[in-house]
Design a protein around this motif. Structure first.
Motif, PDB file in Angstrom:
ATOM      1  N   ASP A  41       0.816  -1.217   0.000  1.00  0.00           N
ATOM      2  CA  ASP A  41       0.000   0.000   0.000  1.00  0.00           C
ATOM      3  C   ASP A  41       0.849   1.265   0.000  1.00  0.00           C
ATOM      4  O   ASP A  41       0.588   2.214  -0.753  1.00  0.00           O
ATOM      5  CB  ASP A  41      -0.941   0.007   1.210  1.00  0.00           C
TER       6      ASP A  41
ATOM      7  N   PHE B 244      -7.157   2.493  -5.168  1.00  0.00           N
ATOM      8  CA  PHE B 244      -7.786   2.629  -3.855  1.00  0.00           C
ATOM      9  C   PHE B 244      -9.156   3.271  -4.030  1.00  0.00           C
ATOM     10  O   PHE B 244      -9.240   4.445  -4.387  1.00  0.00           O
ATOM     11  CB  PHE B 244      -6.918   3.489  -2.923  1.00  0.00           C
TER      12      PHE B 244
ATOM     13  N   THR C  97     -11.459  -0.284   0.334  1.00  0.00           N
ATOM     14  CA  THR C  97     -10.743   0.356   1.440  1.00  0.00           C
ATOM     15  C   THR C  97     -11.599   0.548   2.683  1.00  0.00           C
ATOM     16  O   THR C  97     -11.081   0.974   3.715  1.00  0.00           O
ATOM     17  CB  THR C  97     -10.233   1.748   1.018  1.00  0.00           C
TER      18      THR C  97
END
Length: 517
Positions: A348, A431, A436
């Motif tokens: 990430d 994302f 998320t």
């Protein structure tokens, strides 16, 4: 006939005799001159295996559920000749098993299946190859995916580009120790410890798994959600209207839970008191010993989610190949949260750093320049320059690479390239609100592949935004005849970015010009 040599060192036999299996798919019809199918015409695309004996030849794959036999068992170090009969073959493998047959089983269609690290009874590894009609052999090791034992391939006479061959030279023990040192050398590497464990966390001594395998080997597959009893016919749930996430994990006899995906699926209830039906099938890669499943419901709130365990159901309710379903009526078994796989978020920070580095703002004017080929024989080299972009809310949305120039194989400018100059090739920031738990994130594009998978999963599996070149709409100006060229170039760029991230070079200082090399 194509002949190759197999060299087996003394240390390779430390675990026992080496069993060798070879199989693949015919490129054209073929009639074996020896072996079990002697004189029988085998059709194109037929799965076949190399038979054993003094005069081995290709025979049809065994019946469903049967194991492919070894064409040879090596019990002493030395150099051995392997002759490929005069047959073109693709999707082919040579599988080596230490001490035992590595158990390559044929499925219902006759296609041999790779041995699973979770079910194999021996240490094994393999090479892949294609032998085509032009008498050319394409051969490679697969150790970028997994590792079982050292294999090196060498062209004879030595190839000028790879004079030392390709593959792994150090002994198996050294590779395992080096991998353990890598895990222990940096806390950020700890997630990769799962590559030496089964989904329940038990240590594997036979193989180092690929992160992709660990990501998708968590016990369940094909989780799907649907609405029940809309119209409030019994049974009525106590769920209020809203969006919910669901995760499913497998448990062994000791109650130990496999790692779940970061986000399995989500569903929105259009009104209150509507139940959710959760269906799934046992994952083909899950280890033996799964006795039950936990079903979790997640309720989002802002940029987080609250989890509860809805129910625990016996594995006997979900037979292999059939699966089953269970209804969420709004009740709660306990307030536990699923155990998520740490690899799901491993990249990430790197992904965010990469897209932010080239963000088109006054503070960050850095652009990215890459080159790519269109995959044809004309030798064209396409050069792209681009920036990352954000929406009105400040969310990064995509990296837009504009085609700046095209040169031919001699370095001359192509005045009328197949793709117009300034055409945009977009790589999307992975994302979203779908993966998320953050409802303030933007929604993924409607055509997005795997919008629920985490960004790091897309990196580790080379999927989603890093493999959507055929899913994205073709931009204006690209003709139908050149659509494949556009998709090939976009796929090349996506592959460069994901490979640079996984190899740790995407965020190195300076402007990387030669990722493709």
């Amino acid at each position: 006939m194509f002949t190759t040599s197999l060299v087996i060192g003394k240390s390779a036999l430390a675990f026992g005799n080496i069993h060798a299996i070879m199989y693949g798919q015919l490129l054209e019809a073929y009639t074996p001159s020896h072996g079990p199918q002697k004189g029988t015409a085998l059709g194109k695309d037929t799965w076949v295996y190399l038979s054993a004996g003094a005069n081995p030849d290709y025979a049809t794959a065994p019946s469903a559920g049967s194991s492919v036999e070894a064409f040879n068992v090596y019990d002493a170090p030395g150099t051995y000749s392997i002759g490929l009969p005069a047959v073109q073959i693709q999707s082919a493998h040579i599988v080596f098993g230490f001490g035992a047959n590595p158990s390559v089983i044929s499925d219902a269609t006759g296609a041999p299946q790779q041995p699973s690290p979770l079910t194999a009874t021996c240490v094994y590894d393999f090479v892949e190859f294609t032998y085509n009609a032009s008498n050319t052999l394409y051969l490679n090791t697969t150790m970028i995916d997994q590792f079982g034992m050292p294999i090196r391939i060498q062209v004879d006479p030595a190839d000028a580009v790879l004079p030392q061959g390709a593959g792994v030279i150090p002994q198996r023990e050294f590779v395992f120790k080096s991998y353990s040192s890598f895990i222990n050398s940096n806390p950020a590497n700890a997630a990769y410890a799962q590559c030496m464990n089964d989904p329940f966390g038990n240590a594997l001594t036979e193989r180092i798994l690929s992160p992709k395998y660990v990501i998708f080997g968590n016990g369940v597959s094909g989780v799907s959600l649907s609405l029940l009893n809309q119209g409030k016919n019994p049974p009525v749930s106590t769920l209020p209207q809203g969006t919910y996430y669901y995760a499913v994990t497998a448990l062994n006899a000791n109650g130990k839970e496999t790692f779940a995906q970061y986000l399995v699926s989500s569903i929105t209830l259009p009104e209150a008191n509507v139940a959710v039906n959760i269906a799934w099938a046992p994952n083909d890669m899950q280890p033996a010993g799964t006795v039950s499943y936990n079903v979790y419901r997640g309720t989002p709130g802002g940029n987080s989610v609250s989890w509860v365990c809805v129910t625990n159901v016996p594995a006997s309710n979900f037979p292999p190949g059939a699966g089953g379903a269970v209804a969420d009526l709004g009740t709660t078994l306990n307030s536990n949260a699923p155990t998520f796989n740490p690899l799901n978020t491993a990249f990430d920070a790197e992904i965010t750093t990469f897209f932010t580095t080239y963000l088109s703002t006054a503070k960050s004017p850095t652009s990215l320049t890459l080159t790519a080929s269109d995959g044809t024989s004309d030798g064209y080299v396409f050069t792209f320059t681009g920036y990352s972009h954000s929406d009105s809310n400040g969310n990064i949305t995509h990296l837009s690479m504009l085609l700046e120039s095209v040169v031919d194989s001699a370095g001359g400018t192509v005045s009328a390239p197949p793709i117009p100059l300034q055409t945009a090739f977009n790589i999307y920031y992975p994302f979203w609100n779908t993966n998320t738990f953050n409802q303030n994130k933007p929604s993924p594009p409607s055509w997005t592949v795997y919008p629920n998978d985490p960004a790091s999963v897309m990196v580790l599996a080379a999927q989603g935004v890093f493999a959507d070149n055929t899913a994205q709409p073709v931009p204006p100006g690209v003709t139908a005849a050149n659509t494949v060229i556009y998709q090939t170039l976009l796929g090349n760029l996506e592959n460069q970015v994901v490979a640079a991230i996984t190899r740790g070079i995407a965020n190195q200082p300076g402007n990387p010009q030669n990722w493709g090399n």
